[in-house]
Design an enzyme around this catalytic site. Structure first.
Site, PDB file in Angstrom:
ATOM      1  N   GLY A  70      58.395 -70.130 -18.934  1.00 22.02           N
ATOM      2  CA  GLY A  70      58.921 -71.419 -18.494  1.00 22.02           C
ATOM      3  C   GLY A  70      59.713 -72.128 -19.587  1.00 22.02           C
ATOM      4  O   GLY A  70      60.747 -72.750 -19.319  1.00 22.02           O
ATOM      5  N   ASN A 150      52.705 -81.382 -14.581  1.00 19.99           N
ATOM      6  CA  ASN A 150      51.625 -80.536 -15.081  1.00 19.99           C
ATOM      7  C   ASN A 150      50.395 -81.323 -15.527  1.00 19.99           C
ATOM      8  O   ASN A 150      49.322 -80.756 -15.670  1.00 19.99           O
ATOM      9  CB  ASN A 150      52.117 -79.667 -16.248  1.00 19.99           C
ATOM     10  CG  ASN A 150      52.844 -80.468 -17.295  1.00 19.99           C
ATOM     11  OD1 ASN A 150      53.832 -81.133 -17.019  1.00 19.99           O
ATOM     12  ND2 ASN A 150      52.347 -80.425 -18.511  1.00 19.99           N
ATOM     13  N   GLN A 178      54.822 -75.456 -12.375  1.00 20.74           N
ATOM     14  CA  GLN A 178      53.511 -75.736 -11.749  1.00 20.74           C
ATOM     15  C   GLN A 178      53.576 -75.644 -10.223  1.00 20.74           C
ATOM     16  O   GLN A 178      52.534 -75.533  -9.577  1.00 20.74           O
ATOM     17  CB  GLN A 178      52.994 -77.127 -12.155  1.00 20.74           C
ATOM     18  CG  GLN A 178      52.642 -77.271 -13.623  1.00 20.74           C
ATOM     19  CD  GLN A 178      51.392 -76.477 -14.031  1.00 20.74           C
ATOM     20  OE1 GLN A 178      50.615 -76.036 -13.204  1.00 20.74           O
ATOM     21  NE2 GLN A 178      51.219 -76.278 -15.330  1.00 20.74           N
ATOM     22  N   SER A 198      57.326 -69.538 -14.281  1.00 22.95           N
ATOM     23  CA  SER A 198      56.550 -68.825 -15.300  1.00 22.95           C
ATOM     24  C   SER A 198      55.422 -68.059 -14.609  1.00 22.95           C
ATOM     25  O   SER A 198      54.814 -68.564 -13.659  1.00 22.95           O
ATOM     26  CB  SER A 198      55.969 -69.855 -16.283  1.00 22.95           C
ATOM     27  OG  SER A 198      55.202 -69.199 -17.256  1.00 22.95           O
ATOM     28  N   HIS A 200      52.443 -66.864 -15.915  1.00 25.68           N
ATOM     29  CA  HIS A 200      51.023 -66.982 -16.296  1.00 25.68           C
ATOM     30  C   HIS A 200      50.294 -68.144 -15.623  1.00 25.68           C
ATOM     31  O   HIS A 200      49.083 -68.274 -15.760  1.00 25.68           O
ATOM     32  CB  HIS A 200      50.860 -67.022 -17.826  1.00 25.68           C
ATOM     33  CG  HIS A 200      51.282 -68.280 -18.501  1.00 25.68           C
ATOM     34  ND1 HIS A 200      50.381 -69.229 -18.912  1.00 25.68           N
ATOM     35  CD2 HIS A 200      52.502 -68.741 -18.871  1.00 25.68           C
ATOM     36  CE1 HIS A 200      51.031 -70.218 -19.507  1.00 25.68           C
ATOM     37  NE2 HIS A 200      52.325 -69.939 -19.488  1.00 25.68           N
ATOM     38  N   THR A 236      65.811 -56.518 -24.420  1.00 22.42           N
ATOM     39  CA  THR A 236      65.194 -55.471 -23.606  1.00 22.42           C
ATOM     40  C   THR A 236      64.244 -56.083 -22.576  1.00 22.42           C
ATOM     41  O   THR A 236      63.415 -56.928 -22.924  1.00 22.42           O
ATOM     42  CB  THR A 236      64.425 -54.491 -24.516  1.00 22.42           C
ATOM     43  OG1 THR A 236      65.371 -53.925 -25.428  1.00 22.42           O
ATOM     44  CG2 THR A 236      63.746 -53.382 -23.726  1.00 22.42           C
ATOM     45  N   CYS A 326      46.950 -81.466 -29.294  1.00 21.34           N
ATOM     46  CA  CYS A 326      45.967 -81.695 -30.342  1.00 21.34           C
ATOM     47  C   CYS A 326      46.645 -81.612 -31.699  1.00 21.34           C
ATOM     48  O   CYS A 326      47.148 -80.563 -32.077  1.00 21.34           O
ATOM     49  CB  CYS A 326      44.865 -80.655 -30.241  1.00 21.34           C
ATOM     50  SG  CYS A 326      43.403 -81.098 -31.141  1.00 21.34           S
TER      51      CYS A 326
HETATM   52  C1  LIG Z   1      55.711 -77.951 -16.096  1.00 22.98           C
HETATM   53  C2  LIG Z   1      55.761 -76.913 -17.157  1.00 22.98           C
HETATM   54  N1  LIG Z   1      56.959 -76.519 -17.637  1.00 22.98           N
HETATM   55  C3  LIG Z   1      57.063 -75.562 -18.570  1.00 22.98           C
HETATM   56  C4  LIG Z   1      55.961 -74.944 -19.106  1.00 22.98           C
HETATM   57  C5  LIG Z   1      56.122 -73.884 -20.145  1.00 22.98           C
HETATM   58  O1  LIG Z   1      55.918 -72.612 -19.590  1.00 22.98           O
HETATM   59  P1  LIG Z   1      55.548 -71.348 -20.526  1.00 22.98           P
HETATM   60  O2  LIG Z   1      54.157 -71.554 -21.004  1.00 22.98           O
HETATM   61  O3  LIG Z   1      55.681 -70.165 -19.617  1.00 22.98           O
HETATM   62  O4  LIG Z   1      56.548 -71.320 -21.628  1.00 22.98           O
HETATM   63  C6  LIG Z   1      54.692 -75.330 -18.654  1.00 22.98           C
HETATM   64  C7  LIG Z   1      53.470 -74.741 -19.250  1.00 22.98           C
HETATM   65  O5  LIG Z   1      52.567 -75.439 -19.644  1.00 22.98           O
HETATM   66  C8  LIG Z   1      54.584 -76.335 -17.644  1.00 22.98           C
HETATM   67  O6  LIG Z   1      53.406 -76.750 -17.185  1.00 22.98           O
END
Ligand SMILES: Cc1ncc(COP(=O)(O)O)c(C=O)c1O
Length: 382
Positions: A70, A150, A178, A198, A200, A236, A326
């Site tokens: 992301g 998020n 999200q 993204s 994950h 790649t 943090c």
């Molecule tokens: C709204 C939002 N944008 C972008 C990201 C970044 O994505 P990535 O962890 O895949 O770089 C996150 C991840 O926390 C997210 O919640």
């Protein structure tokens, strides 16, 4: 055993996704740019994954560019649009509550001479469309607004923003990291030019993402090197990651309806239990009351700092988060909650719970019980 309620940070990889990826590491390990058969095999894995994702997202396969996640997708969209359109103007509009992958990219552009307008939000985290209309200038080249937040889950009026942007010839980028898999997306019919994803966050692997680029959009690449991804993103290809991403999206979308129902149930259970046992004035829900991502629930417990609550929960085996980064051992107050102009009591005590496919009703019951014990212990000083 840990009760993991931090799925907005990241999710466990789905076992079927792992099964999809493993043979690619062991058998289809060729470089997708190589001309020999191993390379062709890897290329066909990428092609199949791209086709699958395009059909799930309602766009053409050529409109999806794979990235490292992301963060890169947001950088690629904003920096790529800024460079491609600089002769038309150097004004960009975004929102104070965006992810840092958008905000810090915009701040970087400010150093390069671009002007950025950071829109306000209301107490629920929503932008004001009238304010957006007012700040648009002839030299505005890009609007970047996230789909769902998020930290608090608030959903923005994306279609209305997109229609306004289209009517003015301004490109529109949406960070949908999200929202992916949670909200139904049919990209070709949306007034959106660029959208970030993204893997994950949806039980795919880390380090793989995608950017949707509408047909008429030509970005300046931000990575230079080989001619992968039709010269739009050098490097790649992460072949197992790409295959895993497409599988994760397929699984998420297949189960979307039942997941949405389940998340709603978990939210209601958590909020009802807490309000009943602590009193509703002691449990403040942050975010939009109706337009929210169902997996994100942000709650403040006035008088108990986020840090204290998170540490106490951690000791009870419950993983939650605050939206804060943090730094040097102490939590910074979230820029999202600050932008929502919530009281200091509320911003300093916010905790984000985010649910996933493995979250159970029993997890929520246990978590609510532990929170009640922690709150009572701290309030009564024992
Ligand atoms: C709204 C939002 N944008 C972008 C990201 C970044 O994505 P990535 O962890 O895949 O770089 C996150 C991840 O926390 C997210 O919640």
């Amino acid at each position: 055993m840990t009760i993991y309620l931090d799925h907005a940070a990241t999710t466990p990889v789905h076992p079927d996704v792992i099964q999809t990826m493993l043979p690619i590491y062991t058998h289809s390990y060729g470089n997708a740019s190589s001309t020999h058969s191993a390379g062709r095999e890897a290329r066909s894995v990428v092609q199949r994954a791209r086709d699958l994702m395009a059909s799930l997202l309602g766009c053409a396969a050529t409109q999806l560019v794979f990235t490292s996640g992301g963060t890169e997708s947001n950088n690629m969209a904003i920096l790529g649009a800024a460079a491609a359109r600089s002769s038309l103007g150097k004004h960009i509009i975004t929102v104070q509550t965006e992810h840092h992958a958008v905000l810090h990219t915009c701040q970087h552009l400010e150093k390069l001479g671009y002007e950025i307008t950071y829109l306000d939000v209301d107490n629920n985290g929503r932008i004001d469309l009238k304010q957006l209309e007012e700040v648009i200038r002839p030299e505005t080249i890009l609007i970047s607004v996230m789909y769902g937040n998020n930290e608090v889950g608030t959903i923005q009026p994306i279609v209305k923003i997109g229609e306004l942007a289209r009517s003015k010839g301004i490109w529109f980028h949406v960070d949908a990291v999200q929202a992916l898999g949670v909200i139904e997306l049919s990209l070709s019919s949306l007034p959106i030019d660029l959208m970030s994803f993204s893997a994950h966050k949806i039980q795919g692997p880390k380090g793989i993402g995608a950017l949707y680029i509408a047909k008429h959009i030509q970005l300046e690449p931000i990575l230079h090197g080989g001619s992968q991804e039709r010269k739009r993103r050098a490097g790649t290809e992460n072949v197992p990651g790409i295959a895993g991403f497409s599988k994760a999206l397929q699984i998420f979308i297949e189960h979307r309806y039942e997941m949405q129902q389940k998340m709603e149930k978990l939210r209601i259970e958590m909020v009802t239990r807490l309000q009943k046992q602590l009193g509703s004035e002691q449990v403040v829900i942050n975010g939009h009351p109706t337009d929210y991502l169902p997996h994100i629930l942000n709650i403040s417990f006035p008088g108990i700092s986020s840090e204290t609550m998170l540490m106490s929960l951690d000791m009870e085996g419950i993983a939650a988060a605050s939206g804060s980064a943090c730094t040097s051992g102490s939590l910074e107050v979230s820029h999202v909650l600050q932008a929502m102009k919530l009281s200091e009591q509320v911003t300093a005590s916010a905790v984000r719970f985010s649910f996933g496919s493995a979250s159970s009703l029993q997890d929520i019951v246990t978590c609510a019980e532990k929170i009640v014990t922690i709150v009572n212990r701290i309030r009564n000083n024992y």
